[in-house]
Design a protein around this motif. Sequence first.
Motif, short mmCIF file in Angstrom:
data_model
loop_
_atom_site.label_atom_id
_atom_site.label_comp_id
_atom_site.label_asym_id
_atom_site.label_seq_id
_atom_site.Cartn_x
_atom_site.Cartn_y
_atom_site.Cartn_z
N PHE A 134 61.00 94.81 93.60
CA PHE A 134 59.95 95.81 93.74
C PHE A 134 58.66 95.34 93.07
CE2 PHE A 134 57.68 99.45 91.92
CZ PHE A 134 57.36 100.15 93.07
N LEU A 135 58.78 94.82 91.86
CA LEU A 135 57.60 94.35 91.13
C LEU A 135 56.94 93.15 91.80
CD1 LEU A 135 58.90 94.80 87.49
CD2 LEU A 135 57.18 96.19 88.68
N PHE A 150 63.99 86.94 85.57
CA PHE A 150 64.11 86.93 87.03
C PHE A 150 62.73 86.86 87.69
CE2 PHE A 150 66.75 89.07 90.64
CZ PHE A 150 66.83 87.87 91.29
N LEU A 151 61.79 87.65 87.19
CA LEU A 151 60.44 87.65 87.74
C LEU A 151 59.79 86.27 87.64
CD1 LEU A 151 59.19 91.09 86.39
CD2 LEU A 151 59.43 90.44 88.79
N LYS A 152 59.97 85.62 86.52
CA LYS A 152 59.40 84.27 86.33
C LYS A 152 59.98 83.29 87.34
CE LYS A 152 58.31 84.79 81.46
NZ LYS A 152 58.63 84.37 80.09
N ALA A 176 74.11 93.98 93.09
CA ALA A 176 73.81 94.65 91.83
C ALA A 176 72.46 95.33 91.95
CB ALA A 176 73.79 93.63 90.70
N SER A 177 72.45 96.63 91.82
CA SER A 177 71.23 97.39 92.06
C SER A 177 70.13 97.12 91.04
CB SER A 177 71.53 98.88 92.12
OG SER A 177 72.10 99.30 90.90
N ASP A 178 70.48 96.64 89.84
CA ASP A 178 69.44 96.40 88.84
C ASP A 178 68.48 95.27 89.24
OD1 ASP A 178 71.42 94.46 88.47
OD2 ASP A 178 71.15 94.38 86.30
N SER A 179 68.88 94.43 90.17
CA SER A 179 68.00 93.35 90.63
C SER A 179 66.86 93.87 91.51
CB SER A 179 68.81 92.31 91.40
OG SER A 179 69.43 92.90 92.52
N TYR A 189 71.53 87.22 93.83
CA TYR A 189 71.81 87.60 92.45
C TYR A 189 73.24 88.08 92.35
CZ TYR A 189 71.61 90.24 88.09
OH TYR A 189 71.85 90.73 86.84
N LEU A 190 73.99 87.47 91.44
CA LEU A 190 75.40 87.79 91.26
C LEU A 190 75.62 88.31 89.84
CD1 LEU A 190 76.76 84.45 92.75
CD2 LEU A 190 76.55 86.63 93.94
#
Length: 113
Positions: free
Chosen positions: A101-102, A77-79, A93-96, A6-7
């Motif tokens: 986690f999910l 992203f989950l999909k 990027a920490s938001d990824s 992820y960028l």
Amino acid sequence: MNIAVYLAHPSQYYVFRQAVKKLRKKGHTIFLFIKSKDILEELLRSDGEDYVNLFAEEKRSGFIGLVSSVFKRNNAFLKHMRKKKIELLVSAASDSSQASFLRRIPCIILNDD
């Protein structure tokens, strides 16, 4: 192994570009996911890379816009992670990490700040 990279910034592409090439040579499947930022898409296209832009639309300003864009990006992203059977996420990027986690998959975050 199916690996997601992820960028979220053009500089991150330079951090991961050689690692992606080496992992592909070793037989791993690498999927590039991005968040639009400056010239990131141009860099990927110029190198002939396939990628998925998780949130191409303009984000709204303010706190509500930020939260909304994070939820929309994580949902997309989950999909993709489920569809491509991602086994590992690597990013700067920490938001990824929320999506990994999910999905209960390992995540390696290389914080550049």
